[in-house]
Design an enzyme around this catalytic site. Structure first.
Site, PDB file in Angstrom:
ATOM      1  N   CYS A 147       0.843  -1.194   0.000  1.00 16.61           N
ATOM      2  CA  CYS A 147       0.000   0.000   0.000  1.00 16.61           C
ATOM      3  C   CYS A 147       0.881   1.248   0.000  1.00 16.61           C
ATOM      4  CB  CYS A 147      -0.903  -0.017   1.239  1.00 16.61           C
ATOM      5  SG  CYS A 147      -1.731   1.543   1.584  1.00 16.61           S
ATOM      6  N   GLU A 148       0.673   2.124  -0.955  1.00 18.49           N
ATOM      7  CA  GLU A 148       1.520   3.307  -1.043  1.00 18.49           C
ATOM      8  C   GLU A 148       1.192   4.354   0.015  1.00 18.49           C
ATOM      9  OE1 GLU A 148      -0.593   6.210  -4.326  1.00 18.49           O
ATOM     10  OE2 GLU A 148       0.798   4.701  -5.070  1.00 18.49           O
ATOM     11  N   HIS A 149       0.086   4.187   0.714  1.00 21.58           N
ATOM     12  CA  HIS A 149      -0.292   5.152   1.750  1.00 21.58           C
ATOM     13  C   HIS A 149       0.317   4.828   3.114  1.00 21.58           C
ATOM     14  CE1 HIS A 149      -4.071   5.690  -0.930  1.00 21.58           C
ATOM     15  NE2 HIS A 149      -3.116   6.518  -1.300  1.00 21.58           N
ATOM     16  N   HIS A 150       0.494   3.516   3.398  1.00 22.66           N
ATOM     17  CA  HIS A 150       0.977   3.117   4.722  1.00 22.66           C
ATOM     18  C   HIS A 150       2.192   2.195   4.674  1.00 22.66           C
ATOM     19  CE1 HIS A 150      -3.408   3.946   5.158  1.00 22.66           C
ATOM     20  NE2 HIS A 150      -2.976   4.638   6.186  1.00 22.66           N
ATOM     21  N   GLN A 188      -5.082  -0.384  -5.124  1.00 18.83           N
ATOM     22  CA  GLN A 188      -5.675  -1.510  -5.862  1.00 18.83           C
ATOM     23  C   GLN A 188      -6.386  -1.057  -7.122  1.00 18.83           C
ATOM     24  OE1 GLN A 188      -7.801  -4.328  -3.416  1.00 18.83           O
ATOM     25  NE2 GLN A 188      -9.069  -5.021  -5.107  1.00 18.83           N
ATOM     26  N   HIS A 216      -6.301  -5.696   2.626  1.00 17.74           N
ATOM     27  CA  HIS A 216      -5.383  -4.591   2.875  1.00 17.74           C
ATOM     28  C   HIS A 216      -5.032  -4.564   4.365  1.00 17.74           C
ATOM     29  CE1 HIS A 216      -6.069  -2.260  -1.021  1.00 17.74           C
ATOM     30  NE2 HIS A 216      -6.873  -3.311  -1.105  1.00 17.74           N
ATOM     31  N   CYS A 218      -3.638  -2.359   5.956  1.00 17.63           N
ATOM     32  CA  CYS A 218      -3.903  -1.049   6.557  1.00 17.63           C
ATOM     33  C   CYS A 218      -5.328  -0.964   7.108  1.00 17.63           C
ATOM     34  CB  CYS A 218      -3.655   0.072   5.552  1.00 17.63           C
ATOM     35  SG  CYS A 218      -4.539  -0.098   3.994  1.00 17.63           S
TER      36      CYS A 218
END
Length: 256
Positions: A147-150, A188, A216, A218
């Site tokens: 995940c590019e956010h977390h 995704q 996910h 996250c």
């Protein structure tokens, strides 16, 4: 000019502006979306030969990291992990953590090894002329991403189907396409689209369908902490988007 006409003009301007920025990590999905039932660009759709050539060249030259880059960046990534350990209240010099920064750095490079690969390297010798016009499906392809956010894992299954237009792709190469794009920092929704567009650009099939079901971490390990939640995304191009019967056949077969 009345208000309704002014609103329509503004809407047209917004659509024109957004159409000029339709790339997805090197892929230009305008070529995939504006299609007829053969999957080829429609005449008069605004897709010029120069734009098509640009899309293919971006696809061929999308590698952004080399093995040499890995070797050069490893010390700085390891140093960053050392800083993270200290920030978490740990002692990077204690026995159990002495090699952790280097292990974590090499692991992160592996998790994101898709940046080192190009689709053209995988597909160059695996596209075959074949007079086959029935649906081809490879389902339950294991997928692992970040995940590019977390920067925590995403994992699940990918289902791919396409309707050939005189050309087919070696079956294992569909899994390789998934591997290249999933081994990058991702969301995704974008991953689903990248896989579909790559197959469309490589084969120009009558249609492509991609469905991803994923968990996910996250959402599982943090945030709402819903252990059994899954995210399902799909991209349908060509006849998979236009023809409900074709789409339903694909969705039925991947569930069977």
């Amino acid at each position: 000019m009345d208000r309704s006409k002014q609103n329509q003009l503004k809407q047209n301007e917004k659509q024109a502006a957004s159409a000029g920025d339709s790339s997805v990590n090197g892929h230009f999905d305008g070529m995939a979306k504006i299609t007829n039932r053969t999957g080829l660009p429609l005449a008069g759709s605004g897709e010029t030969s120069g734009q098509s050539s640009s899309a293919i060249e971006n696809w061929r030259e999308e590698r952004t990291r080399s093995v040499e880059d890995n070797e050069m960046s490893l010390p700085s990534i390891a140093a960053a992990y050392t800083t993270i350990l200290r920030g978490l209240g740990e002692d990077p010099q204690r026995q159990g953590l002495l090699k952790t920064p280097w292990r974590a750095a090499t692991a992160m490079q592996f998790f994101t090894k898709g940046y080192q690969e190009k689709i053209i390297d995988v597909l160059n010798d695996a596209i075959f002329d074949e007079d086959h016009d029935e649906m081809v499906i490879v389902k339950d392809i294991d997928m692992f991403s970040m995940c590019e956010h977390h920067l925590v894992p995403i994992f699940g299954r990918v289902h791919i189907g396409y309707l050939p237009n005189k050309r087919v792709l070696g079956l294992s190469k569909l899994a390789r396409i998934v591997e290249i794009y999933s081994r990058r920092l991702q969301v995704q929704e974008r991953l689903t689209k990248q896989i579909a567009v790559a197959i469309t650009e490589a084969l120009q099939p009558a249609g492509v369908g991609v469905v991803i079901e994923a968990t996910h971490m996250c959402m599982v390990m943090r945030g709402v902490q819903k252990m059994n939640s899954k995210t399902v995304t799909s991209t349908m191009l060509g006849v998979f988007r236009e023809d409900p019967k074709t789409r339903d056949e694909f969705l039925t077969l991947i569930r069977s």
